[in-house]
Design a protein around this motif. Structure first.
Motif: not given
Ligand code: FAD
Length: 564
Positions: A42-49, A165-169, A297-300
């Motif tokens: 899940s590329n989109c969930s990577l920053p949440y690690h 933004i997701e990485v920063a958050e 560049a989006l998953a959907g």
């Protein structure tokens, strides 16, 4: 003997194509090549690690080669890089990265879904061991272990798009000192400048240092330097300044590259070789509103393209509607989403447009956790055709944006949207949903029922001592108001008409625009001709002004901010 289909890339587009092909053809031989160690993550969930929301990085991997084999009879070969396409022979050359040996594999059909590569500018220090990009599970594990093991305090994130933004958050949530540097004057390009101010405020409110209008110049030991000469403490750097489509294989094989620099495909995702499909971040797609090629560049879209390509392989018709670009993001306590064109892209495309900016509640006001949704609806002028929308709030903005995405896809207009029958109960929404509300305001503006000034124009009005009426109650006014504004509440104005001039423009606002709208309409009915509603009202203008006030040190135009 069935079709032999080879797939390059084992994640969003590649895995979707392989699975769909299996569903259509139990006899096909399907082999998926992935140069990395994981397929289907899940590329989109990577920053949440990074924050621990996804604590165990193994959870980011959704399927492994064994599951692909057992469930779908798909052979997923990891650590195998496809290094060449031999179109005449209909083979690919593969390098086994575990032993560096190469071999050829033949195909009847080939699907390319190699994704995109993070851009790495050629700058001093860019290859230092503390400089990272985020594309796959290994990348995020590397960042996470580096900052944890070395107990890194200061981290610079370069780029204010989704990934930055997701990485920063997530780094901030993990208690690092985070500075985000963005070259443009705002983060999140899908949003207009006025809406982005709400995101800027959210970031600084949560302790992210935000440096805009500035780029990375060099990376030194324990710091970065920006193009404007700013030195920022940084013991680790995450680069997120964008991606470029991975086209090397395709180019070297003589496949056509489009004007955007991505692989050119037809409406069935076929390249200029009838046996080679391409999908995902690597390809060029058609923008249905701008009527020109673009990249998205989006998953959907990647997954839908993969399905369409597989269907075409098996002669199943599918329609290519092009893309409009719908996306969403969570940022600390806010949700933000957008679809279609914003005002800036409509302007750049030479499309006549206007917009309605409203901030109704996301649910009935007396319900717990009711909050405003800041909603900007962009429509074509004068047809009223819906072009796009941006929503930001604590509640369900994505639902509202998805309604607009549907409307755009169906060529809907403000008239259609105003009457759209949507579900309602007080804990979940309002009887007249945010999107209906925005359509009504848009129609009022389109039909010239009243005039308004937009949020960015208010500073000039205040600075030039324009006649501004604050239609809120006295208690609200006393807690903070535009400098020089006269307090004439909606509940009193009929007795105080003598205080409202007819010989100069009068600008009216309240908290969110509803009371001022009622006063504007009443005054017009009473013969006043020079009346303007202030779009965004006190709340919207405060949010718009705040970030630039605190970062530039300019005078504020309010006596006190009020963000409630
Ligand atoms: P990918 O999913 O990247 O897969 C391509 C794979 O091909 C890679 O694993 C690569 O190693 C492999 N590969 C490349 N070349 C070769 C080769 N020669 N041989 C073998 N293998 C090769 N999209 C959203 O819609 N919403 C989001 O919230 C969102 N968040 C994101 C967050 C992050 C951190 C990232 C990185 C992306 C995010 N995306 C999001 C984008 C989304 O993940 C991509 O658009 C999508 O994955 C594209 O699919 P793809 O198949 O084209 O490429």
């Amino acid at each position: 003997m069935g079709n032999k289909v080879l797939v390059v890339g084992g994640v969003a587009g590649g895995a979707s194509a392989a699975a769909r092909i299996r569903r259509l053809d139990e006899h096909a031989e399907i082999i998926m090549f992935e140069k990395g160690p994981h397929v289907s993550f899940s590329n989109c969930s990577l920053p949440y690690h990074l924050s621990g929301i996804v604590e165990n990085s193994e959870k980011l991997v959704l399927m492994n080669p064994d599951t692909f084999k057992n469930r779908y009879n798909i052979e997923a070969r990891v650590h195998q890089e496809v290094i060449k396409i031999n179109r005449n022979e209909k083979t690919i050359t593969v390098k086994n990265l575990s032993n560096n040996q190469t071999y050829d594999e033949s195909y009847d059909k080939l699907v390319l879904s190699p994704g995109a590569v993070p851009i790495r500018p050629n700058l001093e220090g860019i290859n230092n061991s503390n400089v990272f990009t985020v594309r796959n599970v290994t990348d995020i594990e590397n960042i996470n272990s580096y900052v944890k093991q070395k107990d890194i305090k200061n981290i610079a994130v370069i780029g204010g798009g989704f990934i930055g933004i997701e990485v920063a958050e997530n780094l901030k949530l993990a208690n690092h000192n985070v500075t985000l540097v963005e070259f443009a004057n705002q983060v999140m390009a899908p949003f207009d400048y006025d809406m982005a101010q709400i995101l800027h405020k959210e970031m600084v409110d949560h302790g992210v240092e935000l440096v805009l209008d500035d780029g990375l110049e060099k990376i030194g030991a324990g710091y970065i330097e920006t193009q404007a000469g700013k030195k920022i403490d940084a013991d680790a750097v995450v680069l997120a300044i964008g991606v470029r489509p991975e086209t090397t294989l395709a180019e070297e094989a003589g496949l056509e590259i489009g004007e955007t620099g991505a692989i050119k495909v037809n409406q069935h995702y076929l390249t200029n070789d009838n046996d080679i499909y391409a999908v995902g971040d690597a390809i060029e797609v058609y923008h249905r509103l701008l009527r020109k090629p673009t990249r998205l560049a989006l998953a959907g879209p990647a997954q839908k393209q993969a399905r369409a390509a597989a269907d075409h392989m098996y002669n199943i018709p599918s329609k290519n509607n092009g893309v409009i670009g719908s996306s969403s993001i969570k940022l600390f306590e806010l949700n933000a989403a957008s679809t279609g064109l914003n005002a800036r892209t409509a302007e750049q495309a030479g499309i006549g447009y206007d917009y309605a900016y409203v901030m109704p509640g996301d649910k009935v006001g007396l319900m717990p956790n009711s909050n405003p949704i800041h909603f900007k609806l962009v429509y074509e002028y004068p047809t009223g055709r819906i072009l796009g929308a941006q929503g930001i709030g604590k509640g369900n903005v994505d639902k509202r944006i998805d309604v607009i995405a549907t409307m755009i896809t169906m060529n809907g207009t403000l008239e259609d949207l105003k009457d759209l029958e949507l579900s309602y109960s007080p804990m979940l929404g309002t009887a007249k949903d945010v999107v209906n509300h925005a359509a009504l305001v848009g129609l009022n503006l389109l039909q010239g029922r009243y005039k308004e000034v937009k949020v960015p124009q208010v500073r000039e009005l205040v600075e030039n001592n324009a006649f501004i009426i604050d239609a809120r109650e006295k208690g609200e006014y006393n807690k903070g108001h535009f400098k020089g504004a006269v307090n004439i509440p909606l509940s009193e104005f009929r007795e105080r008409l003598d205080e409202i001039p007819k010989d100069q423009p009068v600008y009216i606002h309240c908290r969110s625009g509803q009371r001022s709208y009622n006063m504007v309409m009443a005054l017009q009915n009473l013969g006043y001709e020079n009346i303007y509603n202030i779009s965004g009202s006190y709340l919207g203008v405060n949010l718009y002004e705040y970030f630039n006030d605190i970062t530039t040190g300019r005078d504020k135009i309010v006596t006190e901010y009020n963000f409630k």
